[in-house]
Scaffold this motif. Sequence first.
Motif, mmCIF file in Angstrom:
data_model
loop_
_atom_site.group_PDB
_atom_site.id
_atom_site.type_symbol
_atom_site.label_atom_id
_atom_site.label_comp_id
_atom_site.label_asym_id
_atom_site.label_seq_id
_atom_site.Cartn_x
_atom_site.Cartn_y
_atom_site.Cartn_z
ATOM 1 N N UNK A 74 -3.650 -4.583 11.152
ATOM 2 C CA UNK A 74 -2.449 -4.223 10.400
ATOM 3 C C UNK A 74 -1.210 -4.133 11.292
ATOM 4 N N UNK A 77 -0.107 -7.542 12.015
ATOM 5 C CA UNK A 77 0.425 -8.212 10.823
ATOM 6 C C UNK A 77 1.827 -7.736 10.492
ATOM 7 N N UNK A 78 2.114 -6.489 10.858
ATOM 8 C CA UNK A 78 3.449 -5.961 10.563
ATOM 9 C C UNK A 78 4.512 -6.495 11.506
ATOM 10 N N UNK A 100 9.814 -5.777 -0.508
ATOM 11 C CA UNK A 100 8.404 -5.350 -0.519
ATOM 12 C C UNK A 100 7.871 -5.007 0.870
ATOM 13 N N UNK A 101 8.044 -5.919 1.820
ATOM 14 C CA UNK A 101 7.508 -5.701 3.161
ATOM 15 C C UNK A 101 8.145 -4.497 3.842
ATOM 16 N N UNK A 103 9.274 -1.812 2.242
ATOM 17 C CA UNK A 103 8.686 -0.626 1.609
ATOM 18 C C UNK A 103 7.337 -0.336 2.253
ATOM 19 N N UNK A 104 6.526 -1.391 2.448
ATOM 20 C CA UNK A 104 5.197 -1.206 3.033
ATOM 21 C C UNK A 104 5.279 -0.630 4.437
ATOM 22 N N UNK A 105 6.395 -0.910 5.122
ATOM 23 C CA UNK A 105 6.562 -0.407 6.488
ATOM 24 C C UNK A 105 7.282 0.940 6.517
ATOM 25 N N UNK A 152 12.152 -9.123 7.248
ATOM 26 C CA UNK A 152 11.303 -8.313 8.122
ATOM 27 C C UNK A 152 11.654 -8.541 9.592
#
Lengths: 359, 232
Positions: A74, A77-78, A100-101, A103-105, A152
């Motif tokens: 992970x 991947x980030x 989206x990305x 928010x996930x981070x 990102x």
Amino acid sequence: MSESRIGLRGVLVAKGRNTVLDIERLDVRAGEVLAVVGPNGAGKSTLIGVLGLLEKPTRGEVSFEGEPVSGPYLAYRRRMAVVFQEPLLLEATVEANVTTGLVLRGVPREERRERARRWMERFGIGRLAGRSARTLSGGEAQRTSLARALVLEPEVLLLDEPFAALDEPTRQGLMDDLARVLGESGAATVLVTHDRNEALRLGDRLAVLMDGRIRQEGTPQGIFAAPADEEVAAFVGTETIAPGRVEEVADGLASVKVGERMIEAGGDVAAGDGVLVCVRPEDVTIGPAGDGGPTSARNRLPATVARITPAGPWVRVELDAGFPLVALITKQSLDELSLAPGSAVVARLKATAVHLIRR
Amino acid sequence: MDLIWDGIKEAVRLIFTGDAYVYEVALTSLYVSGTATLIAVVIGFGIASLLVFRAPPGRTLALSAFNAGMALPPVAVGLLVAIMLWRTGPLGALGLLFSPTAIIIAQAVIATPVVTALSVVALQSVNPRLRTQILALGASRWQAGLLLFREARLSLLAAVMAGFGAAISEVGATIMVGGNIRGSTRTLTSATVLEVQHGDFETAIAFSLILLAIIFAVVGTLTVLQQRRSVS
């Protein structure tokens, strides 16, 4: 290569009995765009899957900044972003998709909005921010997908045929925007595509992938001018590939017998070598039969026109010069020469435009 | 025809005068079936995500079982739960037979396969490559799961509605394990059966109307939720 941002070491991916990917070593540096070209089924998407840590190789490893990737994927991947052929958007607004990305981070809301706005503008979708993703056209959706990845500011950007599903004008426009963005980005980028024009347009470096193996790697010019083997030659658009034998070599110039004809070519070969003579169609010019006018072309081959087919703004002329030879000429030339099947002509090509592959 | 018309008039009177008995039965139904649906959703969503995202061995077999489970005869479920909870049964010591909890268990057993099977379909209808894309955007497994549930929300709500419908309209198992005890385990369905047996059609029609109204209200609310093109 210490500056390698991402790479593969001894990677093999097998599915059942088939080897899908077999790459001993691959490196992509920061700020570089590696274009991987290959026909369908060459293993291109698997390559993206492995590099993106979305697919585990059967053996071998992915390296990140020269170190083998270990531990939870992970975190790695980030630091990457992947864009696929399908836009694969969520059922939400364009802006929500682009963020989206982030928010996930766990990026704070204000920063998210600011970055999303900037990247939507760069891809020309700022005015669509509040639109539902499902109402977008194919081009708008792919722009959203690209903005979602680039917002990102990834260290590694993986592009899997991002233009394949788009119509021609849309594709050209998007490619322009992406070329500009990639030029400014510091990401190590891998673009896989079956379209050699895309590869030429966007790639700093080119790799030809066939049957899961990298057949040739180098500058686009290098590969297009001197393909390593027959299949690579055919794939990069060398239409004339004829077998011949080197008769003699003098002053770095080889005389090659092709059928009953002699062709002069440059190349590192020796007398007696069996070779494949490769000629790109745009390097062949056509003149009227018996044309003795001044030209720097060393090869003048009497030929007859076998077939004429339109090819976009060009015309593709298949010649019989004792061996099949393909030329690409303008419509204007076609009219001036009043060519028709059966016409007798002279085909001219420079020795430097003839590439020899030793067999 | 008079019977029906009088029944409806009486039913409306019972409903709008706030008849204690009618409301008590309606609340029991809502409580029991609501709880059973909640349990079915928790278990069903869990199993569905396991089956779809992890693709464990034996998945097809499990799926067939859940699909078959949608047609589970409630009476058989009632019988099984009754045996389990019977005084001398394996779980008899818990003393749950003829309690609302017993009905909740039976209805949850009936609703779970419905919710599971429909949730599997819902999750499978999401493009499988979307999960790869979400992971590639930097999602953890949990984050990816949540986003995909959100993506399938419309079909998942349909699964919830179907589960609730199966639970609240159930009667055989409810009577068998609940005992149809007034003030405790009498639900709208079991009460309707009882009133018909007594020939009190007005009250039976009132119960049926309330049952229909509840189903309409709950499913209607979920449908509004489902159809609201909410994008955030």
